[in-house]
Design a protein around this motif. Structure first.
Motif, PDB file in Angstrom:
ATOM      1  N   ARG A   1       2.728 102.366  16.892  1.00  0.00           N
ATOM      2  CA  ARG A   1       4.107 102.145  16.574  1.00  0.00           C
ATOM      3  C   ARG A   1       4.911 100.873  17.166  1.00  0.00           C
ATOM      4  O   ARG A   1       5.264 100.288  16.595  1.00  0.00           O
ATOM      5  CB  ARG A   1       4.889 103.527  17.025  1.00  0.00           C
ATOM      6  CG  ARG A   1       4.402 104.604  16.166  1.00  0.00           C
ATOM      7  CD  ARG A   1       5.277 105.877  16.468  1.00  0.00           C
ATOM      8  NE  ARG A   1       6.848 105.605  16.539  1.00  0.00           N
ATOM      9  CZ  ARG A   1       7.580 106.222  17.485  1.00  0.00           C
ATOM     10  NH1 ARG A   1       6.889 106.673  18.480  1.00  0.00           N
ATOM     11  NH2 ARG A   1       8.829 105.978  17.315  1.00  0.00           N
ATOM     12  N   LEU A   2       4.251 100.765  18.511  1.00  0.00           N
ATOM     13  CA  LEU A   2       4.815  99.522  19.118  1.00  0.00           C
ATOM     14  C   LEU A   2       4.483  98.255  18.659  1.00  0.00           C
ATOM     15  O   LEU A   2       5.184  97.298  18.487  1.00  0.00           O
ATOM     16  CB  LEU A   2       4.511  99.627  20.588  1.00  0.00           C
ATOM     17  CG  LEU A   2       4.838  98.598  21.662  1.00  0.00           C
ATOM     18  CD1 LEU A   2       6.350  98.459  21.748  1.00  0.00           C
ATOM     19  CD2 LEU A   2       4.408  98.925  23.077  1.00  0.00           C
TER      20      LEU A   2
ATOM     21  N   SER B   1      11.593 105.584  23.149  1.00  0.00           N
ATOM     22  CA  SER B   1      10.804 106.660  23.389  1.00  0.00           C
ATOM     23  C   SER B   1       9.792 106.119  24.240  1.00  0.00           C
ATOM     24  O   SER B   1       9.484 107.122  25.354  1.00  0.00           O
ATOM     25  CB  SER B   1      10.043 106.854  22.149  1.00  0.00           C
ATOM     26  OG  SER B   1       9.029 105.783  21.711  1.00  0.00           O
TER      27      SER B   1
ATOM     28  N   SER C   1      14.352 102.462  18.444  1.00  0.00           N
ATOM     29  CA  SER C   1      13.884 103.735  18.560  1.00  0.00           C
ATOM     30  C   SER C   1      12.573 103.861  19.364  1.00  0.00           C
ATOM     31  O   SER C   1      12.298 104.627  20.067  1.00  0.00           O
ATOM     32  CB  SER C   1      13.743 104.349  17.204  1.00  0.00           C
ATOM     33  OG  SER C   1      12.728 104.083  16.435  1.00  0.00           O
ATOM     34  N   VAL C   2      11.520 102.842  19.040  1.00  0.00           N
ATOM     35  CA  VAL C   2      10.335 102.852  19.693  1.00  0.00           C
ATOM     36  C   VAL C   2      10.369 102.659  21.010  1.00  0.00           C
ATOM     37  O   VAL C   2       9.831 103.243  21.878  1.00  0.00           O
ATOM     38  CB  VAL C   2       9.479 101.773  18.948  1.00  0.00           C
ATOM     39  CG1 VAL C   2       8.319 101.606  19.647  1.00  0.00           C
ATOM     40  CG2 VAL C   2       9.267 102.286  17.374  1.00  0.00           C
TER      41      VAL C   2
ATOM     42  N   ALA D   1       6.119  97.567  15.495  1.00  0.00           N
ATOM     43  CA  ALA D   1       7.644  97.171  15.635  1.00  0.00           C
ATOM     44  C   ALA D   1       7.612  95.674  15.963  1.00  0.00           C
ATOM     45  O   ALA D   1       8.388  94.893  15.697  1.00  0.00           O
ATOM     46  CB  ALA D   1       8.173  98.126  16.950  1.00  0.00           C
TER      47      ALA D   1
ATOM     48  N   TYR E   1      14.374 100.397  13.978  1.00  0.00           N
ATOM     49  CA  TYR E   1      13.192 101.126  14.456  1.00  0.00           C
ATOM     50  C   TYR E   1      12.578 100.504  15.591  1.00  0.00           C
ATOM     51  O   TYR E   1      12.300 101.271  16.733  1.00  0.00           O
ATOM     52  CB  TYR E   1      12.200 100.526  13.039  1.00  0.00           C
ATOM     53  CG  TYR E   1      10.797 101.021  13.415  1.00  0.00           C
ATOM     54  CD1 TYR E   1      10.215 102.395  13.097  1.00  0.00           C
ATOM     55  CD2 TYR E   1       9.620 100.155  13.686  1.00  0.00           C
ATOM     56  CE1 TYR E   1       9.029 102.976  13.518  1.00  0.00           C
ATOM     57  CE2 TYR E   1       8.478 100.620  14.116  1.00  0.00           C
ATOM     58  CZ  TYR E   1       8.010 101.767  13.577  1.00  0.00           C
ATOM     59  OH  TYR E   1       6.756 102.346  13.913  1.00  0.00           O
TER      60      TYR E   1
ATOM     61  N   GLU F   1       6.303 107.062  27.928  1.00  0.00           N
ATOM     62  CA  GLU F   1       5.009 106.556  27.332  1.00  0.00           C
ATOM     63  C   GLU F   1       4.527 105.225  28.049  1.00  0.00           C
ATOM     64  O   GLU F   1       3.333 105.147  27.886  1.00  0.00           O
ATOM     65  CB  GLU F   1       5.349 106.186  25.885  1.00  0.00           C
ATOM     66  CG  GLU F   1       5.748 107.409  24.935  1.00  0.00           C
ATOM     67  CD  GLU F   1       4.536 108.274  24.817  1.00  0.00           C
ATOM     68  OE1 GLU F   1       3.221 107.793  24.686  1.00  0.00           O
ATOM     69  OE2 GLU F   1       4.655 109.488  24.798  1.00  0.00           O
TER      70      GLU F   1
ATOM     71  N   ASN G   1       1.148 106.157  19.452  1.00  0.00           N
ATOM     72  CA  ASN G   1       2.468 105.394  20.030  1.00  0.00           C
ATOM     73  C   ASN G   1       2.367 103.986  20.185  1.00  0.00           C
ATOM     74  O   ASN G   1       3.245 103.084  19.906  1.00  0.00           O
ATOM     75  CB  ASN G   1       2.669 106.210  21.445  1.00  0.00           C
ATOM     76  CG  ASN G   1       3.419 107.356  21.077  1.00  0.00           C
ATOM     77  OD1 ASN G   1       3.924 107.427  20.146  1.00  0.00           O
ATOM     78  ND2 ASN G   1       3.149 108.305  22.052  1.00  0.00           N
TER      79      ASN G   1
END
Length: 351
Positions: free
Chosen positions: A9-10, A86, A82-83, A13, A79, A92, A6
């Motif tokens: 992913r951040l 979440s 969405s990140v 982004a 994107y 998170e 995660n």
């Protein structure tokens, strides 16, 4: 591993957003010859789709660039949203904060024990260590395994030695990797227990840990008898084979059941738990050093019994002579109830 994914992913982004900003400014400056400040303004308004209009009318090339640039940013913004969604709604950010806080706590540890693998053997080792007030760091790849165990425990079960929020101090990753061992503080640890399912992995962990900390005490689990010599050669101090121990235990329950019941008392597997404790000569109160076992009079004072003594030479004396005088390097083995051992600790251990 999931938290790391995660975070990646951040970071991806944020990187895509930064690249989009640089790409847009470059396009406006090269194609439309905008000043950097004007290019930045046009890039931001284009990404945000606010439609404030152009500083001056675009050329055909500029219109094509903006068209493709808007389509590209639709994907990037979707994107990014969405990140961040979440992270906000799935908690998170809190999880990452706890992970960072735990890592910072582990960096301050010294003399702790590392348990590699949180299967049946690793979990039992962890519970026994925590029950004895030892600080433990667990290395495990399966986050769900750690989560299921933590959900079944109460804060009291950790006796103040758990990570922030009542969780276990843990590092998620492959224990065979030097980076993961260092993250668990292997260079400052006193002992390491490797209880991974595969013997080859345990050999690799022992080899890596020994190279990172030559003073580390390493206890390794083995499934195959042939793995014992490999683990010892790799740097393990002791090798435990649970299958062999289990088979021997069951056989002894047939031929000498009372002996096994007594051993269960000592190991804590029985309801009437007894405690076997050790105390070195150096841990003994200074005013008691140089006395014989008779003069120490442990049984009369505490109710506990000295059942053995390991001499500095390495020899083990069972029921040592009462006239034996303790010397430097000797270790007493004392058996008693929890209350008796606690009294022994108070009366005989150096403060």
């Amino acid at each position: 591993m999931l938290h790391r994914l995660n975070i990646n992913r951040l970071l991806l982004a944020i990187t895509l957003t930064g690249l989009s900003l640089v790409f847009g400014m470059t396009g406006f400056m090269v194609i439309e010859h905008y000043h950097p400040v004007d290019a930045f303004y046009m890039t931001v308004t284009t990404i945000a789709t606010v439609g404030f209009g152009e500083i001056h009318p675009f050329s055909h090339a500029g219109r094509l660039f903006v068209s493709f640039y808007i389509m590209y940013n639709l994907v990037v913004v979707a994107y990014l949203v969405s990140v961040f969604s979440s992270f906000i709604f799935d908690g998170e950010l809190r999880k990452i904060y706890n992970m960072i806080r735990t890592d910072q706590e582990i960096r301050r540890f010294s003399g702790h024990v590392i348990v590699c693998g949180f299967g049946r053997n690793g979990r039992r080792a962890y519970q026994e260590l925590i029950a004895n007030g030892v600080r433990v760091v667990v290395i495990e790849m399966n986050q769900e395994l750690m989560k299921s165990h933590a959900e079944g425990e109460t804060d009291e079960d950790y006796d103040g030695d758990g990570a922030p929020g009542g969780n276990i101090y843990s590092v998620f990753g492959d224990a065979t990797a030097d980076r993961v061992l260092k993250q668990a503080g292997v260079e400052r640890a006193s002992s390491l227990i490797t209880a991974l399912p595969k013997d080859a992995d345990n050999v690799f962990v022992a080899l890596s840990a020994r190279a990172l900390n030559p003073r580390l005490r390493i206890i390794a689990r083995a499934s195959q008898k042939t793995s014992e010599s490999k683990l010892l050669s790799a740097g393990a101090d002791s090798v435990v084979m649970p299958d062999e121990i289990g088979g021997s235990h069951m056989a002894n329950l047939v031929v000498r059941p009372e002996v096994i019941r007594f051993l269960d008392l000592i190991s804590g597997l029985s309801a009437d738990k007894m405690r076997l404790e050790e105390m070195s000569f150096e841990q003994l109160r200074k005013e008691l050093r140089g006395r014989s076992i008779r003069e120490l009079d442990v049984r009369s004072i505490t109710g506990a019994t000295i059942i053995g003594l390991r001499q500095a030479s390495g020899d083990l004396l069972v029921s040592p002579p009462v006239d034996y005088v303790l010397a430097s390097g000797d270790v007493l083995l004392v058996l008693g109830s929890e209350e008796q051992i606690e009294t022994f600790e108070v009366r005989f251990r150096q403060l």
